[in-house]
Enzyme design. Structure first.
Site: not given
Ligand code: NAD
Length: 366
Positions: A262, A39, A126, A222, A61-62, A35, A260
């Site tokens: 992301t 981020g 990830l 969460y 994974f882009e 990952g 944050l």
């Protein structure tokens, strides 16, 4: 959303400059970041390479650009990361592929063997909504939902600045299970087992995964929701991995990081409202940090101090300490209670939130 590749390069260089202004010794030398493209994973890779001079292998994974279509931001980040590392003679190898797959695990193992190196740090960062388990062929989709009962709270549309109530229906048992499959620790354990069996982990290896706790007001969605169940599984997996690595004195930790902006956190209901108020409060106190500052502090003040790694009573590293300070939390929760569409621009750092969100795509402003 469009991407500004030049802007991404600029932001990456700024983070590299920050890491280079905190150069240190006594850290990792061969780091795997799962990952790695955006981020917390990207920031961890930058600190590894540019503060500590470590060789890194990254997996993400882009999407590459193709036929007039732009790539995803992480693609350009990876490209720029490799170019900047090369300029400084720091080894950086990146693989694009599905980290859940056996093929990608084997590719990484082959790369370590080719390089003749063993990983002394493995970072599992990830964040995704989907996973296919190759052993069964089954696909899973994670959801961000409460468990057992609906959750109603104020939410902020950070684009329009509108504050309005939202209600989210609880997850089904199936959805809760799927979320643990995607974001829990099973694949982290698989990675560490594969790397250990292949003999590509160094004596005393450290492995890290990232988690979040946050304030009580977000617990239903969460910490006590579907993602919280997955994080609990991830946190429990650390102990299992540490046991499995005992023959090489390896240690697995979960680090609880700060909230944050992301790609992952922007889509969690209520979280943009909380974050934009948190930013305002922390900036006023001079304690605000971004991904790069968080990861620099994680490495220099927690992981590589030369002494034992400080952990909380549940064995977790806490780098969310400044976010969770009681005076910060009290102020944020008071402001959240009073937040409306009319006052949000003055009580929250809406501009800062938007700026950080745009920066994920390389833009300074629209
Ligand atoms: P992010 O979306 O910025 O990064 C996710 C990374 O995972 C990207 O590099 C992406 O390419 C990669 N990825 C996704 N699916 C993949 C796949 N199948 N194979 C290979 N790579 C894949 O997310 P982030 O916010 O940096 O989150 C990383 C971790 O930090 C998560 O565990 C998250 O829960 C945790 N965390 C986030 C926050 C926050 O506020 N954002 C706070 C604390 C902890």
């Amino acid at each position: 959303m469009n991407v500004d590749p030049e802007g991404l390069v600029k932001f990456l260089k700024r983070d590299i400059a920050y890491a280079e202004s905190h150069k240190r010794t006594g850290g990792p030398s061969y780091v795997l970041v799962l990952g790695c493209s955006t981020g917390y994973g990207l920031a961890s890779r930058i600190v590894s390479a540019f503060s500590y001079g470590a060789a890194t292998v990254g997996v993400s994974f882009e999407r590459k650009p193709s036929e007039g279509k732009q790539g995803t931001p992480g693609f350009y980040n990876n490209e720029a990361f490799e170019a900047e590392a090369k300029k400084r003679n720091i080894s950086a190898v990146t693989f694009e592929g599905d980290a859940f797959s056996l093929a990608v695990k084997n590719t990484v193992i082959a790369e370590a063997k080719r390089a003749g190196k063993k990983f002394d740090l493995v970072i599992y960062s990830l964040a995704t909504a989907v996973r296919t388990d190759e052993r069964t062929g089954e696909s899973y989709r994670s959801v961000l939902k409460p468990l057992h009962a609906p959750y109603s709270a104020k939410s902020l549309d950070f684009i329009t600045g509108e504050v309005k109530p939202v209600t989210i229906e609880p997850a089904t048992e199936e959805e809760a299970r799927a979320t643990v499959k995607v974001m829990g620790g099973e694949d982290w354990m698989d990675w560490m087992k594969s790397l250990a069996e292949a003999g590509v982990l160094a004596e005393g290896v450290t492995t890290l995964a990232y988690s979040y706790i946050g304030p009580a007001v977000t617990y239903p969605i969460y910490r006590e929701g579907t993602i919280g169940k997955a994080k609990e599984h991830l946190e429990n997996s650390a102990a299992t991995i540490t046991n499995a690595l005992s023959n090489i004195h390896g240690r697995a930790y979960v680090s609880v990081n700060k909230a944050l902006v992301t790609r992952a956190s922007a889509v969690i209901p209520v979280v943009p409202l909380y974050i934009s108020i948190l930013f305002k409060v922390m900036k006023q106190r001079g304690t605000h940090e971004g991904c790069i500052e968080q990861m620099e502090r994680l490495f220099s003040e927690r992981l590589y101090t030369g002494g034992p790694v400080p952990v909380d009573e549940d064995g977790r590293i806490r780098i969310d300490d400044r976010e969770m300070q009681s005076d910060v939390q009290e102020e944020v929760s008071r402001l959240m209670e009073h937040a409306t569409t009319e006052n949000i621009a003055s009580i929250a750092d809406l501009e800062g939130y938007r700026r950080d969100f745009l920066a994920l795509h390389g833009f300074e402003s629209l």
